[in-house]
Design a protein around this motif. Structure first.
Motif, short mmCIF file in Angstrom:
data_model
loop_
_atom_site.label_atom_id
_atom_site.label_comp_id
_atom_site.label_asym_id
_atom_site.label_seq_id
_atom_site.Cartn_x
_atom_site.Cartn_y
_atom_site.Cartn_z
N PRO A 306 0.84 -1.20 0.00
CA PRO A 306 0.00 0.00 0.00
C PRO A 306 0.88 1.26 0.00
CG PRO A 306 -0.83 -1.58 1.58
CD PRO A 306 0.50 -2.10 1.13
N ALA A 308 1.14 5.61 -1.63
CA ALA A 308 0.43 6.73 -2.26
C ALA A 308 1.30 7.97 -2.20
CB ALA A 308 -0.90 6.99 -1.56
N ALA A 524 -5.26 -0.45 -0.28
CA ALA A 524 -5.29 0.86 0.39
C ALA A 524 -5.66 0.68 1.85
CB ALA A 524 -6.28 1.78 -0.29
N THR A 528 -2.52 5.42 3.69
CA THR A 528 -2.23 5.90 2.34
C THR A 528 -3.34 6.81 1.81
OG1 THR A 528 -3.09 3.77 1.51
CG2 THR A 528 -0.70 4.01 1.69
N ILE A 529 -4.56 6.60 2.27
CA ILE A 529 -5.65 7.49 1.85
C ILE A 529 -5.45 8.89 2.43
CG2 ILE A 529 -8.13 7.92 2.05
CD1 ILE A 529 -7.50 5.72 0.09
#
Length: 789
Positions: A306, A308, A524, A528-529
């Motif tokens: 995961p 981002a 996710a 990471t969001i």
């Protein structure tokens, strides 16, 4: 599928609320097609003049106000005015934010169909009702502040007025459920929402349950929650990882060129990695800093780690996933706007239009006739308006569980499905807490969030297990799943297939990134969001890295999912047809952290991290108290509050110093004020100091220990934590709903189910005989104990 672009068309809302919470609730209704009449005080909503990065020009409205109030009609008035009251006979919902003139009992007598939602800092009941508060002090008193941030600095707030956003968001699903119930001929109701309660449910990761499940030991000073790897510096920007699980950490070690460490238990332990300090950080930096953000993401994604980018208000506009899904649209004013974070039948809802000028609709707003209402069946409960609805819950982890918990507490019969070899991941958190062999029953998050449902274990890798799932779906009103799209589709659970099988179902899918776009199948988590949605970019200190808010995208996504499910049910009621709903975790997080992108679009500025300061409060900070590990949050938003604080500090020079006479001056000289306030707090007990200041009208909060939250006097008075008897854990207290309603003493109707607890009961309802159920158990199609654990 029937395309119904305005599912709440015909519903009228009167919004007597300013700032964030109430207007966000109104925004959710207007986005779905309701007519929202905003009654403002003569000077207008204070948010019209608010921005974080600039001074809003005279005669203009701030970006956040425009975002929260687009599509509404504005009049001047308040809840106590005759004119506003005249609108209520034809309205469905009244939104209030604590007006003392609100007489709920009188309104309910005069307008028995009306749903009234009051959103205040501590609720309208309990000893702390009316206590002064701001976002910062609410975070402190709800336990969410104490565990966040680097250990060498004060605890740090989650930026962006997040508690105020969550107060409106958590009000949404129950408000719409109550409105639909009243429109079907039932009674209206009153929801007394406490933002303080909301943050206990969403801002603490339910650490209170950890304390209970470990025998309620004596606790030392709270420990900060840190991740490593977490948000890291790449060559051209910031990138975020989540390696909470062992296999994720092994892949990360492979990513950074350390395959020989993949079996080393020291590197698989978070606490051990934290103890390594600079040595371990240097290993991360050596690889990550030598690659671009895009290179890191591509390589990490190939290993299913995961990952981002860490966006701010400028860079998020260039995000490939959000761009592919047309999340950003051009508003009526020519600036960037955001479409709603859910889709119905594959289509986004249309934009509601621009925000109104103060009093713009004075001449056109008139009382309307009461809406036509059908006859409700006898015995319906306005506080549990979903009674009789069947929900099949094919979700895992916090975000999906919260969605179905909200529906369950509104009366729905929720059936939660787990796999014999794939129990809900929240159960696995219980291994370190367990005091018996069935350790999977000790997962504190599962115990807190998976109440109010029945549990069944089905092996969906078998034809028989999948057939049983389809039989449950055929009898359901709502199906909810939140797996990566490829997982649900491998079981054949596409929107088209489910709606064909059950022509009256609302099928809610809750992917992290969406059902399309280049990121659709990537893993996710909240870690990471948060950075991808700009949340992290405004949390932390200006001279440090962004800080994780602490899992907030999960409750944000869960509450948004419950709202989207209710909008789907509203559309089904209008059309008589099944509805495909898609609610996206990333987009939901962006919608409660919209200010960075809005201010960048409107002003060309980039919101940054300000520690515990805020544009609308000065002085504001978190100060070390006399006892070890204790902190006090102080937040001054008006000149009157400043005068009271200065007088109480006993510093006469402060009162007469022209530098501090205005908000702008206090902002400019904030460092000097921090020194004075810090010296005063350092000699005080944090709890007593908070009480002293609040008694003077100055918002202040003791940074509560999240492990002991159930003992907070306001939570005790409002009954937020409710006792339940669990078959394995015994008597424990779990959080209920963040609002009070007439006639409801308890919201929790069932403890979280033990693994497969209701399998026999649910299969029996499908007409399967006892002997056949025994055979399914023998062959492992169903189970009451996880396999291979």
């Amino acid at each position: 599928m029937v395309d119904e672009p305005h599912p709440l068309d015909g519903i009228q809302v009167v919004e007597c609320a300013t700032r964030v919470s109430g207007p966000l609730l109104g925004k959710l209704f207007v986005d779905a097609g309701a007519d929202v009449i905003k009654a403002e005080p003569p000077g207008g909503d204070a948010l019209r003049r608010y921005a974080s990065t600039v001074s809003v020009p005279d005669g203009r409205d701030g970006a956040l106000f425009r975002y929260l109030n687009g599509g509404k009609r504005s009049i001047v008035g308040s809840v106590g005015d005759t004119r506003v009251r005249s609108l209520l006979s034809g309205s469905d919902l009244l939104i209030d934010d604590g007006d003392p003139a609100l007489d709920v009992a009188a309104l309910r007598r005069s307008f028995p169909h009306l749903v009234v939602v009051s959103i205040t800092a501590f609720g309208r009941s309990g000893p702390w009702s009316g206590r002064p508060a701001t976002d910062l002090t609410i975070q402190a008193e709800s336990g969410g502040l104490q565990f966040r941030g680097p250990t060498d600095r004060p605890p740090v707030q989650a930026g962006g007025r997040i508690s105020e956003f969550l107060g409106g968001l958590f009000s949404a699903a129950p408000a719409l459920a109550a409105v639909l119930h009243a429109r079907s001929g039932g009674e209206g109701t009153y929801l007394d929402v406490s933002v303080h309660d909301v943050m206990a449910l969403s801002g603490t990761n339910h650490l209170d349950l950890v304390h209970q499940l470990t025998g309620a030991p004596v606790v030392g000073p709270p420990v900060r929650t840190l991740d490593t790897p977490g948000i890291e510096r790449a060559r051209d920007g910031l990138v975020a990882f989540n390696c909470n699980a062992g296999h994720m950490m092994q892949m990360f070690l492979l990513l950074i060129g350390q395959p020989d460490l993949m079996e080393d238990p020291q590197y698989l332990s978070l606490n051990a990695r934290l103890a390594m300090g600079a040595t371990w950080q240097a290993e991360i930096d050596a690889w990550v800093s030598s690659h671009t953000v895009q290179e890191v993401i591509e390589d990490a994604a190939a290993l299913r780690i995961p990952v981002a980018p860490c966006h701010d208000g400028a860079s998020v506009l260039c995000d490939e996933q959000l761009g592919a899904r047309d999340v950003f649209v051009t508003g009526d004013d020519g600036h960037v706007a955001l479409r709603p974070p859910y889709r119905l039948n594959g289509r986004a809802l249309p934009s509601p239009g621009g925000a109104p000028r103060l009093g713009e609709h004075e001449t056109e707003v008139r009382p309307r006739p009461a809406a036509e209402r059908s006859v409700a069946p006898p015995g319906t409960d306005p506080a549990r308006p979903l009674t009789g609805l069947r929900v099949v819950d094919l979700t895992a982890w916090w975000v999906g569980a919260l969605t179905t918990q909200i529906l369950g507490r509104l009366g729905a019969d929720v059936v939660h499905i787990e796999g014999p070899a794939n129990p809900d991941g929240m159960r696995l958190l219980g291994k370190v807490l367990a005091r018996s062999d069935d350790w999977w029953e000790y997962g504190h998050m599962f115990v807190a969030v998976d109440t109010d449902r029945r549990g069944i274990a089905l092996d969906l890798g078998t034809d028989e297990g999948l057939d049983l799932l389809w039989r449950l779906i055929e009898q359901a009103d709502v199906l909810v799943e939140n797996f990566a799209p490829r997982v649900a589709e491998a079981w054949g659970l596409t929107h088209d297939a489910v709606l064909e099988r059950n022509p009256h179902i609302v099928y809610l899918r809750m992917p992290a990134f969406g059902l399309d776009g280049p990121w659709r199948d990537r893993p996710a988590f909240a870690q990471t969001i948060e950075p991808m949605s700009t949340m992290s970019s405004i949390t932390g200190f200006a001279d440090g890295l962004p800080v994780s808010k602490g899992g907030l995208p999960d409750p944000v996504g869960g509450a948004t999912g419950a709202w989207a499910a209710m909008v789907g049910l509203a559309q089904r009621a209008r059309s008589g047809a099944s509805v495909a709903v898609e609610s996206v975790m990333l987009e939901a997080a962006l919608h409660v952290s919209a200010q960075p992108v809005l201010e960048h679009s409107m002003y060309g500025t980039t919101m940054g991290r300000t520690g515990n300061r805020a544009a609308h409060a000065a002085p504001q900070g978190v100060y070390r108290a006399a006892s070890d590990g204790e902190w006090l949050a102080v937040s001054v938003t008006t000149d009157a509050q400043w005068d009271a604080l200065a007088a109480h500090l006993g510093e006469s020079a402060l009162i007469h110093d022209p530098r501090f006479a205005s908000h702008a001056g206090r902002v400019e000289h904030h460092d000097s004020l921090d020194t004075v306030i810090g010296a005063w707090v350092a000699t005080r007990d944090a709890s007593a100091a908070a009480d002293e200041l609040c008694a003077l009208g100055v918002p202040a909060g003791w940074c509560r220990d999240p492990r002991l939250l159930r003992h907070h006097p306001q939570y005790r008075a409002r009954g937020l934590f409710e006792p339940v008897d669990h078959p394995v854990l015994g008597s424990i207290e779990v959080p209920g709903q963040p609002y009070r309603a007439p006639g409801v003493d308890r919201w929790v109707t069932r403890p979280a189910p033990t693994f497969g607890q209701h399998t026999r009961e649910i299969l029996g309802e499908l007409g399967i005989t006892s002997d056949a159920i025994d055979d399914l158990f023998r062959r492992g199609v169903v189970a009451d104990r996880p396999r291979d654990l």
